[in-house]
Scaffold this motif. Structure first.
Motif, PDB file in Angstrom:
ATOM      1  N   GLN A  70     -42.971   3.083  -5.852  1.00 15.34           N
ATOM      2  CA  GLN A  70     -42.576   2.513  -4.561  1.00 15.34           C
ATOM      3  C   GLN A  70     -43.107   1.091  -4.453  1.00 15.34           C
ATOM      4  OE1 GLN A  70     -43.314   4.813  -0.895  1.00 15.34           O
ATOM      5  NE2 GLN A  70     -44.072   2.931   0.069  1.00 15.34           N
ATOM      6  N   VAL A 117     -38.461   3.823  -4.879  1.00 10.83           N
ATOM      7  CA  VAL A 117     -38.381   3.635  -3.435  1.00 10.83           C
ATOM      8  C   VAL A 117     -38.597   2.159  -3.124  1.00 10.83           C
ATOM      9  CG1 VAL A 117     -39.345   4.291  -1.195  1.00 10.83           C
ATOM     10  CG2 VAL A 117     -39.269   5.967  -3.048  1.00 10.83           C
ATOM     11  N   ASN A 118     -37.719   1.599  -2.291  1.00 16.85           N
ATOM     12  CA  ASN A 118     -37.788   0.203  -1.838  1.00 16.85           C
ATOM     13  C   ASN A 118     -37.592  -0.810  -2.959  1.00 16.85           C
ATOM     14  OD1 ASN A 118     -38.226   1.142   0.729  1.00 16.85           O
ATOM     15  ND2 ASN A 118     -40.431   0.743   0.736  1.00 16.85           N
ATOM     16  N   GLN A 147     -43.004   9.266  -0.130  1.00 20.53           N
ATOM     17  CA  GLN A 147     -43.238   7.878   0.260  1.00 20.53           C
ATOM     18  C   GLN A 147     -44.702   7.671   0.598  1.00 20.53           C
ATOM     19  OE1 GLN A 147     -39.574   7.454   3.060  1.00 20.53           O
ATOM     20  NE2 GLN A 147     -40.123   5.368   2.464  1.00 20.53           N
ATOM     21  N   GLN A 185     -33.707   4.257   4.894  1.00 25.97           N
ATOM     22  CA  GLN A 185     -34.948   3.777   4.305  1.00 25.97           C
ATOM     23  C   GLN A 185     -35.781   3.089   5.371  1.00 25.97           C
ATOM     24  OE1 GLN A 185     -33.926   1.271   0.924  1.00 25.97           O
ATOM     25  NE2 GLN A 185     -34.437   2.924  -0.469  1.00 25.97           N
TER      26      GLN A 185
END
Length: 831
Positions: free
Chosen positions: A190, A241-242, A261, A365
């Protein structure tokens, strides 16, 4: 009613009438949005939207219909990194392109549009992300780019550019770009854009390990954290993630893939949120690892409507002070990051309360704190907790857990404002008897003080109390919670500032038993009782003088704050007991802070403590003022010739609960509180109830109120009974001050008793050595009285007169008073 509200920040429109739908592919650190669309010739365009200027900027165009996977632009907007899929597997087979790479990653000079360099040509998907230096840094000739590969590694490219004629920017290295491996063998990663951190998980021995790499503006990168997590991962594919957003690929991800997350907060909170697979169709299970607290909480929620075809993954949102676990159409769970120990501080909403408008049914998100990205619609929303909805929820709640969670959420997360505090005070005044597992007055005072004081200094939140509850044994319907102790993360950073310093402070607090760090009133209560019971002559010690001097500082400090005319008659008299408690609280709170904040300095701590106690008194005064104003009371409470109204009785009841709350936590009250409380009690209560409240300590007799009562009430039979009942309950020291204000035989009785007591004390001290002479001048044959008056007369004859300033007080006065009182008791007429 929606607790969470969304405010549309960005909505990107199509750039041409013939263009296809827009897709957001990334959100950069400066908040700018990178998006793509297909032109009328099926060209693939890349644009940048600046939400501050609300302007679109065209970055680049491919003369092909490409599926963009990932895209990032550097802070100077001179370089563009793009990763896209050239062909699907079916296309490669049909076109006999087996030797052609499936994915391509390019580095493009776009200021102006110039050279294109291939970074990767592989069959595995690659995500790209430029690092962003501090926002205040000037234009740099160096850019750093992260590449996250589906082959489970992340590497960093160092890119140097040179400025040529006509403002052209060209990549300097003609050969291969310098690169460094950041992470290997990872299964999840992430990107934290705002803080420039990379969190990732690698399998290590029997359990998975969370690691973090911090990237610095002018340095390279360092591994700063390692923490073991008991999370089983069945899907071996890399989950990112991201790292931008690939809508098509995310639709292909299996529903049971790793949904995890990491969220951080400004106060040094570090949480790992993970949705777990459940074998029961009508249950959802998720875990929150509070790494900064050293424990994990696993929640199991029983769903109201188990429609499996409509269920989506639990979405986790970062709200800084809270983490939200959201399942559309089912529940919204707000978890307090700073105080997750008691479940009652987590706000669990279902039904209409959990509805969040504008949130899409597709994947969402939370790329930045308090933001939600709807990549399908090209929209980004600011997320906030509505104070209006919280207050409405507070009013409608039927369970203590909901009331307590909403109260803390309003005060600690939304922030105390004048209007919000007023609404909460009004709610408290209406619901004093509906809360069974907590005292709303105590929670309001302590939580408000915590919210006001903690921003003043780092680590103060670990030393001041944030709740009046030591534990909570209630339940939340439909939710079960299991708590497990976990090992604390290991930090590999020294002399850090900002988040890492605060996280390290939180971990140190856990190591040294954090609950014991919070200020408690046990010693304060014991010391206050000891000083209150001391004799008058012992109240001149230096220690006691210092205590009372502390109280004077608090009151003078408070006077500078409250400039408006006080609606309630508080702070208008001296109250020795309350000043003693104020001064003691200042002294002990100062000692408590000095033990843990030695580096701050005595002067600063003195200021903090004075602010804390003054804020405490101001809050109680604020509650009284709002209640006073709501019930439209005036100064008539000190007129004892009429009975109190229903409004006065309601205020009296609220004051009684404030007194109970203050006594429960040993909190000082504003001077004049007891006088006002007693005045309302005299007006509102029947005599037997009034006396019962005085005897049990609910009402406190004060000089101001008793003196006014004795002076203002006439001597009717009813009033005499009231006055006499009050007089007989006065402490001796107070009685000596107020008896003179009642012109009544009872006053003479008191003076006579005092005179006899003083004479007999002198007799007991051996000051009378001669025999007592006989007195034959007493006209009434009442042998016990005759003996007493003879004894007193003998003492007087020796010159031991204790009341020389009162010439009318002597043995004759005692004798006449005793006879008059005896005749009154016998119902006989005295002449």
């Amino acid at each position: 009613m929606q607790i969470i509200i969304l405010c549309l920040l960005i909505l990107i429109s199509d750039t041409s009438e013939n263009s296809s739908a827009l897709y957001v592919v990334n959100v950069e650190r400066n908040g700018k949005i990178i998006y793509t669309w297909k032109g009328n010739q099926r060209n693939t365009h890349i644009g940048l939207y600046d939400r501050q200027t609300k302007q679109n900027e065209h970055l680049y165009m491919f003369e092909r219909d490409l599926h963009i996977i990932s895209c990032s632009v550097n802070s100077e907007r001179t370089l563009l990194a793009v990763s896209f899929r050239q062909y699907t597997e079916e296309e490669r087979v049909s076109r006999l392109l087996q030797s052609v790479s499936k994915y391509l990653t390019l580095l493009i000079e776009i200021h102006p549009i110039n050279n294109v360099r291939v970074l990767k040509a592989v069959d595995s998907c690659v995500r790209v992300q430029f690092l962003y230096p501090d926002e205040g840094r000037c234009t740099s000739t160096e850019s750093r780019l992260l590449l996250a590969s589906e082959d489970k590694y992340i590497e960093q490219f160092d890119i140097h550019v040179v400025a040529e004629e006509e403002h052209k920017v060209v990549i300097q290295n003609s050969g291969q770009l310098p690169r460094a491996r950041v992470a290997d063998d990872l299964i999840w990663a992430q990107w934290d854009m705002m803080e420039q951190r990379l969190f990732y998980i690698v399998p290590k021995e029997s359990r998975n390990t969370l690691k973090c790499v911090q990237f610095y503006p002018d340095e390279n990168f360092n591994s700063v954290l390692e923490s073991h997590l008991d999370i089983s991962v069945h899907d071996t594919r890399l989950k990112l993630v991201n790292f931008g957003y690939d809508y098509c690929q995310d639709r292909e991800v299996a529903p049971k893939s790793l949904n995890l997350q990491v969220f951080t907060s400004k106060a040094g909170g570090l949480c790992v949120c993970c949705s777990l697979a459940s074998d029961i169709p009508d249950e959802i299970t998720y875990s929150i690892y509070f790494l900064h607290k050293g424990y994990n909480k696993t929640f199991t929620v029983s769903l109201e409507r188990a429609e499996t075809h409509q269920l989506k993954e639990v979405a986790f949102l970062n709200l800084d002070y809270y983490v939200a676990a959201y399942l559309p159409g089912q529940f919204l769970h707000l978890l307090n990051i700073q105080h997750p120990d008691l479940l009652c501080y987590s706000l669990f909403l279902t039904g209409e309360d959990a509805r969040v408008d504008m949130l899409p049914s597709c994947s969402i998100q939370s790329p930045l704190v308090s933001t939600v990205l709807d990549c399908c619609a090209g929209s980004i929303y600011a997320v906030s907790i509505s104070d209006t909805a919280l207050l409405q929820f507070l009013r409608n709640s039927k369970q203590d857990s909901e009331r307590l969670a909403a109260l803390h959420c309003a005060l600690l997360c939304v922030g105390s404002t004048t209007d919000l505090e007023t609404q909460i005070i009004w709610w408290i005044s209406e619901n004093l008897s509906t809360c069974h597992t907590f005292d709303p007055i105590q929670e309001f005072i302590i939580a408000s003080l915590y919210c006001r004081m903690c921003p003043e200094m780092h680590n103060l939140d670990k030393l001041l109390p944030y709740t009046s509850l030591l534990d909570w044994i209630g339940v939340i319907p439909g939710v079960t919670c299991a708590t497990d102790i976990i090992s604390l993360p290991i930090l590999g950073v020294q002399n850090s500032k900002g988040f890492w310093d605060k996280l390290n402070s939180n971990l140190e607090s856990v190591k040294y038993a954090e609950p014991h760090l919070h200020y408690h009133n046990n010693v304060l209560r014991r010391e206050w009782l000891n000083l209150s019971e001391e004799k008058e002559e012992r109240r001149t010690t230096a220690y006691l003088r210092n205590i009372l001097e502390n109280a004077k500082k608090v009151l003078s400090h408070l006077d500078t704050w409250d400039c408006e005319e006080r609606l309630t008659p508080l702070f208008q008299e001296e109250d020795y007991q309350q000043q003693l408690l104020m001064g003691l609280m200042v002294s002990q709170l100062k000692d408590h802070l000095m033990r843990h904040l030695q580096y701050v300095g005595k002067k600063k701590i003195d200021q903090i403590v004075l602010d804390y106690v003054a804020n405490l008194l101001n809050l109680i005064h604020r509650m009284m003022k709002e209640v006073w104003r709501r019930y439209e009371l005036h100064s008539c409470v000190f007129c004892f010739d009429k009975r109190g109204s229903a409004a006065e009785f309601a205020v009296f009841h609220i004051m009684s609960r404030i007194l109970e709350a203050a006594n429960g936590m040993c909190l000082p009250l504003p001077p004049g509180f007891h006088t006002l409380h007693l005045g309302l009690g005299v007006r509102c209560l029947p005599l037997h109830t009034l006396l019962h409240y005085i005897d049990t300590g609910v009402l406190h007799l004060t000089e101001v109120c008793v003196r006014k009562l004795l002076k203002d009430l006439d001597n009717t039979e009813k009033n005499e009974k009231l006055k006499f009942s009050i007089i007989t309950r006065l402490p001796e020291a107070l009685g000596q001050k107020v008896y003179q204000f009642w012109n009544h035989p009872v006053n003479a009785n008191f003076i006579a008793r005092k005179y006899v007591k003083l004479l007999l004390q002198k007799l007991g001290n051996g000051q009378c050595s001669r025999p007592v002479p006989e007195r034959h001048s007493v006209p009434v044959e009442f042998l016990p009285l005759n003996y007493l008056t003879n004894t007193l007369a003998g003492i007087e004859n020796q010159g031991l007169h204790p009341c020389e300033k009162e010439d009318h007080v002597n043995t004759r006065f005692v004798e006449e008073t005793a006879l008059r009182h005896t005749m009154m008791l016998l119902g006989l007429k005295y002449s």
